[in-house]
Design a protein around this motif. Structure first.
Motif, PDB file in Angstrom:
ATOM      1  N   GLY A 120       0.793  -1.212   0.000  1.00 44.26           N
ATOM      2  CA  GLY A 120       0.000   0.000   0.000  1.00 44.26           C
ATOM      3  C   GLY A 120       0.833   1.272   0.000  1.00 44.26           C
ATOM      4  O   GLY A 120       2.060   1.249   0.130  1.00 44.26           O
ATOM      5  N   ALA A 121       0.157   2.407  -0.143  1.00 45.38           N
ATOM      6  CA  ALA A 121       0.792   3.723  -0.149  1.00 45.38           C
ATOM      7  C   ALA A 121      -0.235   4.763   0.264  1.00 45.38           C
ATOM      8  O   ALA A 121      -1.445   4.520   0.234  1.00 45.38           O
ATOM      9  N   THR A 122       0.257   5.935   0.649  1.00 48.92           N
ATOM     10  CA  THR A 122      -0.603   7.006   1.132  1.00 48.92           C
ATOM     11  C   THR A 122      -0.942   7.975  -0.002  1.00 48.92           C
ATOM     12  O   THR A 122      -0.054   8.415  -0.744  1.00 48.92           O
ATOM     13  N   PHE A 123      -2.237   8.301  -0.132  1.00 47.15           N
ATOM     14  CA  PHE A 123      -2.704   9.198  -1.182  1.00 47.15           C
ATOM     15  C   PHE A 123      -3.699  10.203  -0.614  1.00 47.15           C
ATOM     16  O   PHE A 123      -4.263  10.004   0.472  1.00 47.15           O
ATOM     17  N   LEU A 124      -3.911  11.270  -1.374  1.00 45.14           N
ATOM     18  CA  LEU A 124      -5.016  12.187  -1.123  1.00 45.14           C
ATOM     19  C   LEU A 124      -6.178  11.684  -1.966  1.00 45.14           C
ATOM     20  O   LEU A 124      -6.107  11.681  -3.196  1.00 45.14           O
ATOM     21  N   VAL A 125      -7.250  11.231  -1.340  1.00 48.33           N
ATOM     22  CA  VAL A 125      -8.327  10.517  -2.016  1.00 48.33           C
ATOM     23  C   VAL A 125      -9.577  11.405  -2.101  1.00 48.33           C
ATOM     24  O   VAL A 125      -9.985  12.014  -1.107  1.00 48.33           O
ATOM     25  N   MET A 136      -5.554   8.872   2.886  1.00 44.45           N
ATOM     26  CA  MET A 136      -5.877   7.471   3.121  1.00 44.45           C
ATOM     27  C   MET A 136      -4.749   6.577   2.605  1.00 44.45           C
ATOM     28  O   MET A 136      -3.993   6.958   1.695  1.00 44.45           O
ATOM     29  N   VAL A 137      -4.641   5.402   3.187  1.00 43.24           N
ATOM     30  CA  VAL A 137      -3.722   4.376   2.688  1.00 43.24           C
ATOM     31  C   VAL A 137      -4.501   3.459   1.758  1.00 43.24           C
ATOM     32  O   VAL A 137      -5.555   2.932   2.140  1.00 43.24           O
ATOM     33  N   CYS A 138      -4.010   3.296   0.545  1.00 43.88           N
ATOM     34  CA  CYS A 138      -4.657   2.429  -0.438  1.00 43.88           C
ATOM     35  C   CYS A 138      -3.774   1.212  -0.673  1.00 43.88           C
ATOM     36  O   CYS A 138      -2.575   1.343  -0.930  1.00 43.88           O
ATOM     37  N   ARG A 139      -4.362   0.044  -0.603  1.00 44.33           N
ATOM     38  CA  ARG A 139      -3.610  -1.178  -0.860  1.00 44.33           C
ATOM     39  C   ARG A 139      -4.517  -2.240  -1.453  1.00 44.33           C
ATOM     40  O   ARG A 139      -5.755  -2.145  -1.385  1.00 44.33           O
ATOM     41  N   LEU A 140      -3.894  -3.244  -2.035  1.00 45.08           N
ATOM     42  CA  LEU A 140      -4.620  -4.382  -2.578  1.00 45.08           C
ATOM     43  C   LEU A 140      -4.821  -5.408  -1.479  1.00 45.08           C
ATOM     44  O   LEU A 140      -3.910  -5.656  -0.677  1.00 45.08           O
ATOM     45  N   GLN A 144      -6.306 -10.315  -3.465  1.00 41.66           N
ATOM     46  CA  GLN A 144      -6.168  -9.592  -4.736  1.00 41.66           C
ATOM     47  C   GLN A 144      -7.507  -9.180  -5.347  1.00 41.66           C
ATOM     48  O   GLN A 144      -7.552  -8.748  -6.494  1.00 41.66           O
ATOM     49  N   ARG A 145      -8.579  -9.232  -4.601  1.00 44.31           N
ATOM     50  CA  ARG A 145      -9.905  -8.975  -5.164  1.00 44.31           C
ATOM     51  C   ARG A 145     -10.463  -7.601  -4.817  1.00 44.31           C
ATOM     52  O   ARG A 145     -11.477  -7.182  -5.367  1.00 44.31           O
ATOM     53  N   TYR A 146      -9.804  -6.884  -3.899  1.00 41.99           N
ATOM     54  CA  TYR A 146     -10.335  -5.592  -3.467  1.00 41.99           C
ATOM     55  C   TYR A 146      -9.230  -4.548  -3.360  1.00 41.99           C
ATOM     56  O   TYR A 146      -8.085  -4.864  -3.021  1.00 41.99           O
ATOM     57  N   LEU A 147      -9.601  -3.297  -3.638  1.00 39.27           N
ATOM     58  CA  LEU A 147      -8.787  -2.156  -3.255  1.00 39.27           C
ATOM     59  C   LEU A 147      -9.297  -1.692  -1.901  1.00 39.27           C
ATOM     60  O   LEU A 147     -10.486  -1.390  -1.747  1.00 39.27           O
ATOM     61  N   LEU A 148      -8.423  -1.633  -0.924  1.00 33.81           N
ATOM     62  CA  LEU A 148      -8.807  -1.220   0.421  1.00 33.81           C
ATOM     63  C   LEU A 148      -8.291   0.187   0.674  1.00 33.81           C
ATOM     64  O   LEU A 148      -7.111   0.473   0.471  1.00 33.81           O
ATOM     65  N   LEU A 149      -9.172   1.087   1.104  1.00 35.40           N
ATOM     66  CA  LEU A 149      -8.806   2.457   1.429  1.00 35.40           C
ATOM     67  C   LEU A 149      -9.113   2.695   2.900  1.00 35.40           C
ATOM     68  O   LEU A 149     -10.259   2.540   3.334  1.00 35.40           O
ATOM     69  N   GLU A 150      -8.082   3.068   3.643  1.00 36.63           N
ATOM     70  CA  GLU A 150      -8.229   3.200   5.087  1.00 36.63           C
ATOM     71  C   GLU A 150      -7.699   4.545   5.546  1.00 36.63           C
ATOM     72  O   GLU A 150      -6.580   4.937   5.227  1.00 36.63           O
ATOM     73  N   ARG A 277       7.591   8.768  -2.971  1.00 36.70           N
ATOM     74  CA  ARG A 277       8.239   7.722  -3.766  1.00 36.70           C
ATOM     75  C   ARG A 277       7.463   6.414  -3.680  1.00 36.70           C
ATOM     76  O   ARG A 277       7.320   5.693  -4.673  1.00 36.70           O
ATOM     77  N   GLN A 278       6.978   6.099  -2.495  1.00 30.86           N
ATOM     78  CA  GLN A 278       6.190   4.878  -2.317  1.00 30.86           C
ATOM     79  C   GLN A 278       4.896   4.949  -3.123  1.00 30.86           C
ATOM     80  O   GLN A 278       4.482   3.970  -3.750  1.00 30.86           O
ATOM     81  N   ALA A 279       4.266   6.125  -3.141  1.00 32.90           N
ATOM     82  CA  ALA A 279       3.032   6.300  -3.903  1.00 32.90           C
ATOM     83  C   ALA A 279       3.284   6.168  -5.400  1.00 32.90           C
ATOM     84  O   ALA A 279       2.498   5.555  -6.130  1.00 32.90           O
ATOM     85  N   THR A 280       4.405   6.728  -5.872  1.00 34.69           N
ATOM     86  CA  THR A 280       4.752   6.622  -7.293  1.00 34.69           C
ATOM     87  C   THR A 280       4.996   5.178  -7.686  1.00 34.69           C
ATOM     88  O   THR A 280       4.551   4.714  -8.746  1.00 34.69           O
ATOM     89  N   ALA A 281       5.689   4.431  -6.821  1.00 37.67           N
ATOM     90  CA  ALA A 281       5.943   3.010  -7.096  1.00 37.67           C
ATOM     91  C   ALA A 281       4.636   2.223  -7.105  1.00 37.67           C
ATOM     92  O   ALA A 281       4.451   1.314  -7.929  1.00 37.67           O
ATOM     93  N   TRP A 282       3.709   2.567  -6.208  1.00 39.86           N
ATOM     94  CA  TRP A 282       2.413   1.876  -6.151  1.00 39.86           C
ATOM     95  C   TRP A 282       1.618   2.123  -7.428  1.00 39.86           C
ATOM     96  O   TRP A 282       1.002   1.218  -7.978  1.00 39.86           O
ATOM     97  N   LEU A 283       1.638   3.347  -7.930  1.00 40.17           N
ATOM     98  CA  LEU A 283       0.918   3.672  -9.160  1.00 40.17           C
ATOM     99  C   LEU A 283       1.515   2.943 -10.360  1.00 40.17           C
ATOM    100  O   LEU A 283       0.789   2.474 -11.234  1.00 40.17           O
ATOM    101  N   ALA A 284       2.835   2.852 -10.410  1.00 41.15           N
ATOM    102  CA  ALA A 284       3.480   2.123 -11.497  1.00 41.15           C
ATOM    103  C   ALA A 284       3.104   0.644 -11.459  1.00 41.15           C
ATOM    104  O   ALA A 284       2.853   0.015 -12.494  1.00 41.15           O
ATOM    105  N   ALA A 285       3.031   0.088 -10.253  1.00 38.81           N
ATOM    106  CA  ALA A 285       2.621  -1.312 -10.107  1.00 38.81           C
ATOM    107  C   ALA A 285       1.161  -1.493 -10.512  1.00 38.81           C
ATOM    108  O   ALA A 285       0.790  -2.495 -11.129  1.00 38.81           O
ATOM    109  N   MET A 286       0.316  -0.508 -10.211  1.00 38.75           N
ATOM    110  CA  MET A 286      -1.095  -0.579 -10.579  1.00 38.75           C
ATOM    111  C   MET A 286      -1.266  -0.529 -12.092  1.00 38.75           C
ATOM    112  O   MET A 286      -2.179  -1.163 -12.643  1.00 38.75           O
ATOM    113  N   HIS A 287      -0.388   0.199 -12.772  1.00 43.96           N
ATOM    114  CA  HIS A 287      -0.440   0.249 -14.235  1.00 43.96           C
ATOM    115  C   HIS A 287      -0.176  -1.130 -14.818  1.00 43.96           C
ATOM    116  O   HIS A 287      -0.851  -1.562 -15.758  1.00 43.96           O
ATOM    117  N   LYS A 288       0.795  -1.845 -14.268  1.00 45.75           N
ATOM    118  CA  LYS A 288       1.068  -3.211 -14.727  1.00 45.75           C
ATOM    119  C   LYS A 288      -0.096  -4.133 -14.398  1.00 45.75           C
ATOM    120  O   LYS A 288      -0.468  -5.003 -15.193  1.00 45.75           O
TER     121      LYS A 288
END
Length: 299
Positions: A120-125, A136-140, A144-150, A277-288
């Protein structure tokens, strides 16, 4: 969701198929959205020759089926045994050279990008038309079936209900730099530097284009262009490349029992720190991950 229900949804069983042993969800509906179904094998009677090198099958040249595409090959063309996690195989399975290459590339997603998504990573949601974003922290989810936002509140978005994913970027997009130029002359159309033989040089207040056109363009004539990588899950995702950096993500999904779709926007923070940096890496992983979702839905 109660622990009992969650445990039932995550339950798995060991099954044997013609291709090998597989550890699959006990209920098919609870499978990973990134998964692939086993292909139908080409019947033996329909492939007297190797479908790659055209070698004739006989007592010495035996036929083998690729576990990923289901086609018939000789041992030379289908001798590699490679992990195939998207089909839940317990052990590496026989694959043709082309499929083995794809499976090797997918292994990077499971070994690296998937771990990033799970961490997961921290975003402005922002949800819908809401003006004020929430941190919020967004993670899978582990299955692997849900996006969790906390955050102050909690949301679960089922991956299967996501219809559109748009990765927001800054920098140069894949395929080169496109400049939209407002000129007081007839050259008012966008100019693309990709493959044009034009070399761009920046100087104070000027963009110098040397090559085919040999023009000088004052920078105040340039329009700001917002670049996005758009992956509509009903169409082929965009290709990778370029020097663009992911800064956020916008997605649309259908909530259970609701009409229409809901829009969700996640933006990385502005500070150049570990969280960004963690958020950028998370977005790149989400693109894949979006690419894998496209393939799974298109199967």
């Amino acid at each position: 969701m109660s622990s009992e229900v969650a445990a039932r949804r995550d339950a798995k069983k060991l099954v044997r198929s013609p291709s090998g042993l597989r550890m699959v969800p006990e209920h098919r509906a609870f499978g990973s959205p990134f998964g692939l179904e086993e292909p139908q094998w080409v019947p033996d009677k329909e492939c007297p020759r190797c479908m790659q090198c055209d070698a004739k099958f006989d007592f010495l040249t035996r036929k083998h089926h690729c576990r990923r595409c289901g086609k018939c090959f000789c041992d030379k063309c289908c001798g590699q045994k490679v992990p195939l996690r998207r089909m839940c195989f317990v052990d590496p399975v026989r694959q043709c050279a082309e499929c083995a290459l794809v499976s090797h590339k997918e292994a990077e997603f499971y070994d690296k990008q998937l771990k990033v998504l799970l961490s997961g990573a921290t975003f402005l949601v922002t949800f819908g038309d809401t003006e004020k974003p929430e941190t919020m922290v967004c993670r899978l989810s582990n299955n692997q079936r849900y996006l969790l936002l906390e955050g102050d509140s909690h949301y679960e978005i089922e991956i299967a209900r996501i219809s559109t994913v748009q990765i927001l970027t800054e920098g140069f997009p894949p395929g080169g730099l496109t400049l939209r130029i407002k000129l007081p002359v007839q050259l008012a159309s966008p100019m693309c530097l990709e493959g044009s033989g034009v070399v761009a040089h920046w100087e104070p207040a000027l963009l110098l284009l040397s090559g085919v056109c040999g023009n000088e363009i004052p920078l105040h004539f340039l329009e700001k262009d917002t670049h996005t990588h758009t992956s509509l899950l009903g169409s082929q995702p965009v290709s990778e490349g370029g020097n663009a950096r992911a800064t956020g993500m916008s997605l649309q999904y259908s909530a259970p029992g609701a009409e229409g779709t809901t829009q969700l926007k996640l933006m990385a923070g502005e500070d150049a720190n570990a969280s960004r940096r963690q958020a950028t890496a998370w977005l790149a992983a989400m693109h894949k991950a979006t690419k894998l979702l496209y393939e799974s839905r298109d199967q």
